[in-house]
Write a protein that holds these residues in place. Structure first.
Motif, short mmCIF file in Angstrom:
data_model
loop_
_atom_site.label_atom_id
_atom_site.label_comp_id
_atom_site.label_asym_id
_atom_site.label_seq_id
_atom_site.Cartn_x
_atom_site.Cartn_y
_atom_site.Cartn_z
N ARG A 161 0.82 -1.21 0.00
CA ARG A 161 0.00 0.00 0.00
C ARG A 161 0.85 1.26 0.00
N ARG A 162 1.94 1.23 0.76
CA ARG A 162 2.81 2.41 0.83
C ARG A 162 3.53 2.65 -0.49
N LEU A 163 4.06 1.61 -1.08
CA LEU A 163 4.89 1.77 -2.27
C LEU A 163 4.07 2.03 -3.52
N THR A 164 2.90 1.44 -3.63
CA THR A 164 2.11 1.64 -4.85
C THR A 164 1.49 3.03 -4.93
N ALA A 165 1.58 3.79 -3.87
CA ALA A 165 1.08 5.17 -3.91
C ALA A 165 1.82 5.97 -4.98
N ASN A 166 3.05 5.56 -5.30
CA ASN A 166 3.85 6.28 -6.30
C ASN A 166 3.95 5.53 -7.62
N GLY B 121 15.89 1.99 -3.76
CA GLY B 121 16.68 1.52 -2.63
C GLY B 121 15.89 0.74 -1.60
N ASP B 122 14.71 0.25 -1.96
CA ASP B 122 13.87 -0.44 -0.98
C ASP B 122 14.34 -1.85 -0.68
N THR B 123 15.02 -2.49 -1.61
CA THR B 123 15.55 -3.83 -1.36
C THR B 123 17.06 -3.81 -1.18
N THR B 124 17.76 -2.99 -1.98
CA THR B 124 19.21 -2.82 -1.86
C THR B 124 19.49 -1.33 -1.81
N PRO B 125 20.08 -0.84 -0.71
CA PRO B 125 20.21 0.61 -0.53
C PRO B 125 20.95 1.33 -1.65
N ASP B 126 21.83 0.63 -2.35
CA ASP B 126 22.63 1.30 -3.38
C ASP B 126 22.11 1.08 -4.78
N GLU B 127 20.84 0.62 -4.92
CA GLU B 127 20.31 0.34 -6.25
C GLU B 127 18.92 0.93 -6.44
N VAL B 128 18.69 1.44 -7.64
CA VAL B 128 17.35 1.87 -8.06
C VAL B 128 16.90 0.94 -9.18
N GLY B 129 15.70 0.39 -9.02
CA GLY B 129 15.12 -0.47 -10.05
C GLY B 129 13.85 0.15 -10.61
N ILE B 130 13.72 0.14 -11.92
CA ILE B 130 12.54 0.69 -12.59
C ILE B 130 11.97 -0.41 -13.48
N ALA B 131 10.69 -0.71 -13.30
CA ALA B 131 10.05 -1.76 -14.10
C ALA B 131 8.86 -1.20 -14.85
N ALA B 132 8.70 -1.63 -16.10
CA ALA B 132 7.59 -1.20 -16.94
C ALA B 132 6.93 -2.41 -17.57
N ALA B 133 5.60 -2.42 -17.58
CA ALA B 133 4.83 -3.57 -18.04
C ALA B 133 4.88 -3.74 -19.55
N VAL B 134 4.88 -5.00 -19.99
CA VAL B 134 4.85 -5.37 -21.40
C VAL B 134 3.63 -6.26 -21.62
N HIS B 135 2.87 -5.98 -22.70
CA HIS B 135 1.68 -6.75 -23.01
C HIS B 135 1.79 -7.39 -24.39
#
Length: 267
Positions: free
Chosen positions: A184-189, A199-213
């Motif tokens: 609930r907290r994270l999906t607000a954004n 940095g939510d799983t690894t402090p030194d990493e940013v992950g960006i995911a985009a859906a594919v259909h």
């Protein structure tokens, strides 16, 4: 969902019992019990099919599960094949249409951003990396094919969860109740098939995911960018999100699906 057939289906031929006592032979006999017609099996079913005591099969299943070659449903306690098999079957991956279509898209995305890009598909709720183009930078984030992500903090997992019907999403939270508040907290954004792991799983990493259909508008994969956090400020994050979204749109178009279908629920 296909209609039920009242006629009794033909029985599957029994799997061959393992020859001798070789653990490898036993493991192969166990894995060959699974088929498209019988994707989920219990220990007793497997033991009866290959002619071993259920305690021996249970020990083998524990070993195979530890290697991600099978996985156990937390509710039924039955097993199915795991996507860990893909990490030792590289030739099989070449036959996945989405993987073939994704490689040039990932290559272009990595060249444009200078960061590692990956294709993930889902095994139930877990996201599994099946293709990757690593960054040329000496400091980068890259992982092995077959790496699995299963926490709501992982961007690709949230892309999957957000697209699910509510009852399916509840199945995930029933198995992992502590994840509900974080989700609930994270999906607000999160929005429009995009999720960011800042940095939510690894402090030194940013992950960006985009859906594919695909051509039917079904969510079948996600493109994932992994970036060292020290290289990302808010302005660059905005650009990376746009680049990742554009790459996912390109792959969706290559698979025959319009990007506007990004927000449709999965089946």
């Amino acid at each position: 969902m296909s209609a039920m057939n009242s006629a009794e289906p033909p029985k599957e031929p029994m799997a061959k019992a393992p020859r001798g006592t070789s653990p490898v032979a036993t493991a192969m006999a166990v894995l060959r019990c699974f088929s498209p017609e019988r994707p989920v099996l219990g220990v007793v079913e497997i033991a009866e099919e290959i002619g071993l005591h259920k305690s021996s099969v249970s020990r083998m299943m524990s070993t195979l599960e530890a290697e991600d070659l099978v996985e156990q449903d937390p509710l039924s306690k039955k097993f199915r094949l795991g996507l860990g098999l893909l990490s030792v079957a590289g030739a099989l991956l070449a036959n996945l249409d989405v993987r073939r279509a994704a490689l040039p898209v990932l290559t272009e995305l990595t060249e444009r951003t200078g960061e590692t890009s990956s294709l993930v598909i889902w095994d139930d709720f877990a996201a599994v990396i099946v293709e990757q183009v690593p960054s040329a930078n000496p400091i980068k984030h890259a992982t092995e094919l077959g790496t699995r992500y299963s926490r709501v903090e992982d961007a690709s997992v949230r892309v999957r969860l957000t697209a699910l019907p509510e009852d399916e999403r509840e199945r995930f939270f029933t198995a992992t109740p502590s994840s509900r508040a974080a989700y609930r907290r994270l999906t607000a954004n999160d929005a429009d098939g995009i999720a960011v792991n800042d940095g939510d799983t690894t402090p030194d990493e940013v992950g960006i995911a985009a859906a594919v259909h695909d051509h039917r508008g079904r969510l079948i994969a996600a493109i994932l960018l992994a970036v060292p956090r020290y290289r990302v400020d808010q302005e660059r994050l905005s650009h990376l999100v746009g680049d990742c979204r554009a790459a996912a749109d390109d792959l969706t178009r290559a698979l025959g699906g319009p990007p506007a279908q990004r927000v449709k629920l999965v089946d």
